[in-house]
Design an enzyme around this catalytic site. Structure first.
Site, PDB file in Angstrom:
ATOM      1  N   GLY A   2      28.048  19.553 -24.882  1.00 43.77           N
ATOM      2  CA  GLY A   2      26.700  19.021 -24.798  1.00 43.77           C
ATOM      3  C   GLY A   2      25.692  19.940 -24.158  1.00 43.77           C
ATOM      4  N   SER A   3      24.620  19.324 -23.704  1.00 43.71           N
ATOM      5  CA  SER A   3      23.412  19.991 -23.253  1.00 43.71           C
ATOM      6  C   SER A   3      23.584  20.764 -21.950  1.00 43.71           C
ATOM      7  CB  SER A   3      22.323  18.935 -23.051  1.00 43.71           C
ATOM      8  OG  SER A   3      21.214  19.475 -22.385  1.00 43.71           O
ATOM      9  N   THR A   4      22.773  21.806 -21.821  1.00 41.27           N
ATOM     10  CA  THR A   4      22.748  22.577 -20.578  1.00 41.27           C
ATOM     11  C   THR A   4      22.261  21.742 -19.400  1.00 41.27           C
ATOM     12  OG1 THR A   4      20.547  23.406 -21.120  1.00 41.27           O
ATOM     13  CG2 THR A   4      22.427  24.792 -21.728  1.00 41.27           C
TER      14      THR A   4
END
Length: 132
Positions: free
Chosen positions: A61-63
């Protein structure tokens, strides 16, 4: 018992081990206020990672997940340490900025670790140890 790995984020911790065979996204997968896994479909949904040694294959997923790990630490709900099969930048960055010891590349599969048992992680030495 002792197994060796690669230290990612410095430090050491002891706690009860929680193992997941599934990757996790900290952004929308873990509630930063409670430390509870909230990711729909995750096999550990409803479990708390707060104060536990959390072992999982890798993040996804996202940073922004790095910031969620930091928020968990700020809220006193972070895992005591993280064990991954393969560290990736999102989880490693989160562990480093949150001061959570982290290790990967163990000499044995995560499934061979004693789920629920008290284990010690020494990321400086690159070891995970437990009685038994």
């Amino acid at each position: 018992m002792i197994t060796k790995g690669r230290g990612i984020a410095r430090g050491s911790a002891t706690g009860n081990l929680l193992i997941s065979d599934a990757p996790i996204s900290f952004l929308s997968g873990v509630d930063p206020e409670t430390g509870t896994i909230i990711e729909d479909g995750h096999p550990l949904k409803g479990e708390s990672i707060a104060g536990r040694i959390f072992a999982f294959p890798h993040g996804k997923g996202s940073t922004v997940g790095s910031y969620v790990i930091y928020a968990l630490a700020r809220n006193g709900r972070a895992p005591a340490a993280i064990i991954n099969e393969e560290a990736e930048p999102i989880i490693a960055t989160g562990a480093i900025i949150a001061g959570i010891p982290m290790i990967d590349h163990l000499d044995l599969p995560l499934s061979d670790l004693p789920d629920g048992a008290s284990v010690s992680v020494d990321a400086d030495a690159g070891t995970v140890s437990w009685e038994g």
